[in-house]
Scaffold this motif. Structure first.
Motif, PDB file in Angstrom:
ATOM      1  N   PHE A 129     -33.098  -4.730  27.587  1.00 24.60           N
ATOM      2  CA  PHE A 129     -33.647  -6.059  27.312  1.00 24.60           C
ATOM      3  C   PHE A 129     -34.996  -5.943  26.608  1.00 24.60           C
ATOM      4  CE2 PHE A 129     -35.197  -5.024  31.546  1.00 24.60           C
ATOM      5  CZ  PHE A 129     -36.494  -5.533  31.597  1.00 24.60           C
ATOM      6  N   GLY A 130     -35.125  -6.717  25.553  1.00 24.37           N
ATOM      7  CA  GLY A 130     -36.344  -6.710  24.767  1.00 24.37           C
ATOM      8  C   GLY A 130     -37.428  -7.552  25.412  1.00 24.37           C
ATOM      9  N   VAL A 131     -38.675  -7.094  25.300  1.00 32.79           N
ATOM     10  CA  VAL A 131     -39.818  -7.823  25.840  1.00 32.79           C
ATOM     11  C   VAL A 131     -40.926  -7.883  24.789  1.00 32.79           C
ATOM     12  CG1 VAL A 131     -39.344  -7.259  28.258  1.00 32.79           C
ATOM     13  CG2 VAL A 131     -40.765  -5.715  26.883  1.00 32.79           C
ATOM     14  N   LEU A 132     -41.816  -8.841  24.976  1.00 34.30           N
ATOM     15  CA  LEU A 132     -42.972  -8.984  24.095  1.00 34.30           C
ATOM     16  C   LEU A 132     -43.964  -7.858  24.338  1.00 34.30           C
ATOM     17  CD1 LEU A 132     -43.633 -12.797  24.639  1.00 34.30           C
ATOM     18  CD2 LEU A 132     -42.524 -11.754  22.650  1.00 34.30           C
ATOM     19  N   SER A 133     -44.692  -7.513  23.297  1.00 37.37           N
ATOM     20  CA  SER A 133     -45.731  -6.495  23.448  1.00 37.37           C
ATOM     21  C   SER A 133     -46.888  -6.832  22.521  1.00 37.37           C
ATOM     22  CB  SER A 133     -45.182  -5.098  23.129  1.00 37.37           C
ATOM     23  OG  SER A 133     -44.720  -5.044  21.784  1.00 37.37           O
ATOM     24  N   GLY A 134     -48.053  -6.262  22.843  1.00 39.62           N
ATOM     25  CA  GLY A 134     -49.219  -6.383  21.983  1.00 39.62           C
ATOM     26  C   GLY A 134     -49.641  -7.806  21.718  1.00 39.62           C
ATOM     27  N   LYS A 135     -49.988  -8.079  20.486  1.00 32.94           N
ATOM     28  CA  LYS A 135     -50.521  -9.394  20.129  1.00 32.94           C
ATOM     29  C   LYS A 135     -49.476 -10.496  20.157  1.00 32.94           C
ATOM     30  CE  LYS A 135     -49.912  -8.696  15.128  1.00 32.94           C
ATOM     31  NZ  LYS A 135     -50.598  -8.611  13.813  1.00 32.94           N
ATOM     32  N   GLU A 136     -48.201 -10.135  20.285  1.00 33.72           N
ATOM     33  CA  GLU A 136     -47.158 -11.162  20.378  1.00 33.72           C
ATOM     34  C   GLU A 136     -47.060 -11.766  21.778  1.00 33.72           C
ATOM     35  OE1 GLU A 136     -45.737 -12.457  17.938  1.00 33.72           O
ATOM     36  OE2 GLU A 136     -46.313 -11.006  16.402  1.00 33.72           O
ATOM     37  N   ARG A 137     -47.763 -11.195  22.746  1.00 33.35           N
ATOM     38  CA  ARG A 137     -47.795 -11.766  24.099  1.00 33.35           C
ATOM     39  C   ARG A 137     -48.797 -12.907  24.119  1.00 33.35           C
ATOM     40  NH1 ARG A 137     -45.998  -8.563  28.528  1.00 33.35           N
ATOM     41  NH2 ARG A 137     -47.714  -9.422  29.757  1.00 33.35           N
ATOM     42  N   VAL A 138     -48.344 -14.096  23.770  1.00 35.88           N
ATOM     43  CA  VAL A 138     -49.213 -15.272  23.692  1.00 35.88           C
ATOM     44  C   VAL A 138     -48.841 -16.239  24.810  1.00 35.88           C
ATOM     45  CG1 VAL A 138     -49.864 -17.261  22.296  1.00 35.88           C
ATOM     46  CG2 VAL A 138     -49.568 -15.023  21.212  1.00 35.88           C
ATOM     47  N   PHE A 139     -49.817 -16.547  25.667  1.00 34.88           N
ATOM     48  CA  PHE A 139     -49.604 -17.468  26.775  1.00 34.88           C
ATOM     49  C   PHE A 139     -50.631 -18.589  26.790  1.00 34.88           C
ATOM     50  CE2 PHE A 139     -47.368 -13.656  27.896  1.00 34.88           C
ATOM     51  CZ  PHE A 139     -46.216 -14.115  28.522  1.00 34.88           C
ATOM     52  N   ALA A 140     -51.332 -18.779  25.676  1.00 33.08           N
ATOM     53  CA  ALA A 140     -52.292 -19.874  25.523  1.00 33.08           C
ATOM     54  C   ALA A 140     -53.266 -19.924  26.695  1.00 33.08           C
ATOM     55  CB  ALA A 140     -51.558 -21.207  25.377  1.00 33.08           C
ATOM     56  N   GLY A 141     -53.681 -18.767  27.161  1.00 29.96           N
ATOM     57  CA  GLY A 141     -54.677 -18.694  28.215  1.00 29.96           C
ATOM     58  C   GLY A 141     -54.136 -18.757  29.632  1.00 29.96           C
ATOM     59  N   ASP A 142     -52.828 -18.891  29.811  1.00 26.73           N
ATOM     60  CA  ASP A 142     -52.245 -19.019  31.149  1.00 26.73           C
ATOM     61  C   ASP A 142     -51.886 -17.628  31.679  1.00 26.73           C
ATOM     62  OD1 ASP A 142     -50.844 -19.582  33.449  1.00 26.73           O
ATOM     63  OD2 ASP A 142     -49.776 -21.294  32.595  1.00 26.73           O
ATOM     64  N   THR A 143     -52.829 -17.004  32.376  1.00 28.79           N
ATOM     65  CA  THR A 143     -52.601 -15.650  32.875  1.00 28.79           C
ATOM     66  C   THR A 143     -51.546 -15.629  33.979  1.00 28.79           C
ATOM     67  OG1 THR A 143     -54.450 -15.923  34.430  1.00 28.79           O
ATOM     68  CG2 THR A 143     -54.942 -14.910  32.288  1.00 28.79           C
ATOM     69  N   GLU A 144     -51.405 -16.726  34.724  1.00 29.50           N
ATOM     70  CA  GLU A 144     -50.368 -16.760  35.762  1.00 29.50           C
ATOM     71  C   GLU A 144     -48.980 -16.787  35.138  1.00 29.50           C
ATOM     72  OE1 GLU A 144     -51.429 -19.031  39.605  1.00 29.50           O
ATOM     73  OE2 GLU A 144     -52.478 -20.108  38.008  1.00 29.50           O
ATOM     74  N   ALA A 145     -48.812 -17.538  34.035  1.00 29.43           N
ATOM     75  CA  ALA A 145     -47.525 -17.544  33.342  1.00 29.43           C
ATOM     76  C   ALA A 145     -47.208 -16.158  32.804  1.00 29.43           C
ATOM     77  CB  ALA A 145     -47.542 -18.578  32.212  1.00 29.43           C
ATOM     78  N   GLU A 146     -48.205 -15.463  32.308  1.00 26.34           N
ATOM     79  CA  GLU A 146     -48.004 -14.105  31.804  1.00 26.34           C
ATOM     80  C   GLU A 146     -47.559 -13.175  32.935  1.00 26.34           C
ATOM     81  OE1 GLU A 146     -50.248 -10.807  28.969  1.00 26.34           O
ATOM     82  OE2 GLU A 146     -51.411 -12.433  29.875  1.00 26.34           O
ATOM     83  N   ALA A 147     -48.201 -13.299  34.099  1.00 25.24           N
ATOM     84  CA  ALA A 147     -47.821 -12.457  35.236  1.00 25.24           C
ATOM     85  C   ALA A 147     -46.402 -12.756  35.699  1.00 25.24           C
ATOM     86  CB  ALA A 147     -48.809 -12.673  36.384  1.00 25.24           C
ATOM     87  N   LEU A 148     -45.991 -14.020  35.644  1.00 27.55           N
ATOM     88  CA  LEU A 148     -44.636 -14.380  36.058  1.00 27.55           C
ATOM     89  C   LEU A 148     -43.600 -13.929  35.031  1.00 27.55           C
ATOM     90  CD1 LEU A 148     -45.411 -17.854  37.633  1.00 27.55           C
ATOM     91  CD2 LEU A 148     -44.507 -15.844  38.826  1.00 27.55           C
ATOM     92  N   TYR A 149     -43.984 -13.830  33.770  1.00 28.14           N
ATOM     93  CA  TYR A 149     -43.105 -13.228  32.765  1.00 28.14           C
ATOM     94  C   TYR A 149     -42.896 -11.750  33.075  1.00 28.14           C
ATOM     95  CZ  TYR A 149     -41.679 -11.276  28.222  1.00 28.14           C
ATOM     96  OH  TYR A 149     -41.034 -10.596  27.215  1.00 28.14           O
TER      97      TYR A 149
END
Length: 600
Positions: free
Chosen positions: A252-272
């Motif tokens: 399964f492919g995942v985002l990496s580097g600068k493509e990991r954009v969560f508009a400042g929502d670090t909790e959404a990033e952690a849940l991803y």
């Protein structure tokens, strides 16, 4: 007593047990409709007595066993025709009285489902946020300050609040997936054309999809399967051409580097990241991919000539009634006038270039795991920046129909403030059934409840099992094993890992000299007693199996291989003369162990 969430599996179990009737369910639906706290969910619905009459008529007809949605209440987004209710597309001046049900609605009613009414949406299905309607802005069931997501806003809230068991939405740019994420639901976006659009007010006719919002992947998939199939009223409808995904050992492919954009929502990033960890635990291998070509392709939908399709869908009405259209929607649709026929061709060329670029990324993965949206916004924020924030919501959804993919959005967890976060699994066209199985497993692993009820468990009856019907088993012993160099030949051909097992003891394995990539030779030796050799059994579609066998190079061939579970299947065998000078590696118990020894 009915549960807070009216999921299909629980209702069907109650009907089968005789503890509840469709009339009981309709009475409870009516009670919940009158008690509802969000007045913007519904645009129109059938009168209470009409709903009761429909339930009584269904009970008089009987046929519960033969009708898979018997007595199941559902809602329909108000850009899809339901006879007896006006279709408005959330624009009162556009309203008309359809003479027949949309093809999808007709198929669901034939399966025994009960239509409750029509739900609110971003006008003309233009938006991902749910605030662009004169009928009001539905809100997330978890906090009324926040958007419900759109454009299938009312459909999502109707399901998540427990007023109906499932709802139809549409999904051109993410309109079924984003509201699913913001209301802790599953959103199924089928392969383009798999579900016919006859009776749908189009947004972008060439890529529109009717979607399903449900409490579980099992519920939404059942509805999608009932609706699918060609219809002569929709020239874009297509017959199913199922493709398989590996359900064990998948990449399964995942985002990496600068493509990991969560508009400042670090909790959404952690849940991803938590969703990625769950997929790994479910047997997947994480692969970092380059998301840039997918992102750039997504920009074509609103920043390129596809906007002209939105004008084409309603041009006559738009020219006569522009003042009756929501200001933001009007700005977007009017923007179509800047594009020429030359722009349309240039856009088509760009799309094919992006398709080639994304093909290179698909070669690395079987499915793509994405955030459904970078973050949720408040209604106030959205109204202050309606176009910019809407574009943010579509960062991970807008490319899917342009590139002819299927997708399933599932919940991933909750932020500390109680707002839900979702992720989406994306796969190539016609992988819908197997993608749904992975989505169901991922949803269950997240344990997020159902809709507004965070404590609810996903019913076991809704669990999805992979379909193996029609697949031809193939035993592989060497370079085609999971993780080995030639395994992509199986996965690209639609192969599915059926099981891992061993041969009976009367087989020997040899390392064939001079092969690239290195390959073993399997020989059956009657009377020999060895450890039994590690193999995998893969299922291939018949056409792929034939092509695969035809391409096998000498000295390898296909023959029946006996397995330690008492079964046998076609698999790779080697001509005896080819192992005369080869090293016997039988004692290692399999090719993987031999290769590991070599690496060490």
């Amino acid at each position: 007593m009915l549960p807070d969430m009216l999921d299909i599996s629980t209702l069907k179990a109650g009907y089968a047990a005789g503890t509840v009737t469709p009339l009981d369910v309709i009475e409870e639906v009516i009670r919940r409709l009158h008690a509802g706290t969000d007045p913007a969910v519904w645009i129109s619905r059938f009168a209470d007595d009409d709903l009761r009459a429909a339930a009584r008529a269904l009970m008089a007809e009987g046929g519960r066993e033969a009708r898979p949605l018997w007595g199941i209440p559902f809602a329909v987004k108000d850009n899809i025709d339901v006879k007896g209710l006006a279709t408005t597309a959330a624009c009162p001046a556009f309203a008309y009285a359809p003479q027949r049900d949309a093809a999808t609605v007709a198929r669901l009613k034939a399966a025994g489902a009960l239509v409750i009414g029509k739900t609110n949406l971003d006008q003309f299905a233009t938006g991902l946020n749910g605030t662009r309607s004169p009928y009001g802005a539905p809100r997330s069931v978890f906090n009324p300050d926040y958007v419900s997501g759109g454009s299938s806003s009312g459909s999502a809230v109707a399901v998540a609040s427990g007023q109906v068991a499932f709802a139809l939405g549409t999904d051109t740019a993410g309109s079924g997936r984003v509201p699913a994420a913001f209301n802790n639901l599953v959103g199924v976006k089928p392969t383009k054309g798999l579900v016919p659009n006859t009776g749908l007010v189009p947004a972008c006719r060439s890529i529109d999809c009717i979607s399903v919002l449900g409490a579980t992947a099992g519920d939404a998939t059942l509805v999608r399967q009932i609706m699918q199939g060609e219809d002569e009223g929709d020239v874009y409808s297509r017959a199913a051409a199922p493709r398989s995904l590996p359900l064990a050992g998948f990449r399964f492919g995942v985002l990496s580097g600068k493509e990991r954009v969560f508009a400042g929502d670090t909790e959404a990033e952690a849940l991803y990241d938590a969703a990625a960890a769950r997929l790994t635990a479910l047997g997947g291998t994480m692969v970092a991919i380059n998301y840039a070509p997918f992102r750039d392709c997504a920009s074509l939908l609103y920043g390129g000539p596809w906007v002209a399709e939105r004008l084409a869908a309603v041009q006559t009405f738009f020219d006569a009634h522009a003042a009756d259209i929501d200001a933001t929607v009007r700005t977007i649709i009017e923007g179509a006038r800047q594009f020429s026929a030359v722009d349309a061709f240039c856009g088509a060329y760009a799309l094919e270039a992006y398709r080639k670029a994304t093909d290179a990324e698909w070669a690395k993965m079987d499915v793509l795991l994405l955030p459904t949206a970078p973050r949720i916004t408040t209604v106030a924020e959205m109204r202050a920046d309606p176009i910019g924030l809407n574009a943010m919501l579509g960062r991970y959804t807008n490319f899917v129909n342009l590139l002819d993919c299927c997708a399933v959005a599932v919940p991933s967890g909750f932020r500390a403030d109680g707002l839900p976060v979702g992720v989406t699994l994306v796969a190539p066209a016609f992988c819908d059934d197997d993608l749904a199985v992975l989505a169901d497993r991922l949803h269950r692993a997240a344990a997020t409840g159902l809709g507004h009820d965070r404590a609810a468990a996903i019913p076991e009856q809704a669990r999805l099992a992979p379909s193996r019907e029609g697949l031809v088993p193939l035993v592989v012993v060497g370079a085609h094993l999971t993780g080995m160099p030639l395994n992509p030949e199986l996965t690209r051909a639609g192969g599915v890992l059926l099981k891992a097992c061993r041969t009976t003891p009367d087989y020997q394995l040899y390392a064939l000299p001079g092969t690239l990539p290195p390959k073993p030779g399997l020989i059956r030796t009657p009377g020999f007693s060895g450890p039994g050799l590690e193999v995998e059994v893969w299922g291939l579609p018949p056409a792929a199996f034939g092509a695969f066998v035809a391409a096998i190079p000498a000295p390898l061939g296909i023959g029946k291989i006996s397995l330690d579970d008492g079964t046998s299947a076609s698999g790779f065998l080697c001509e005896a003369h080819a192992v005369a000078q080869a090293e016997d590696i039988t004692a290692f118990g399999g090719w993987r162990a031999w290769r590991a020894r070599g690496a060490a």
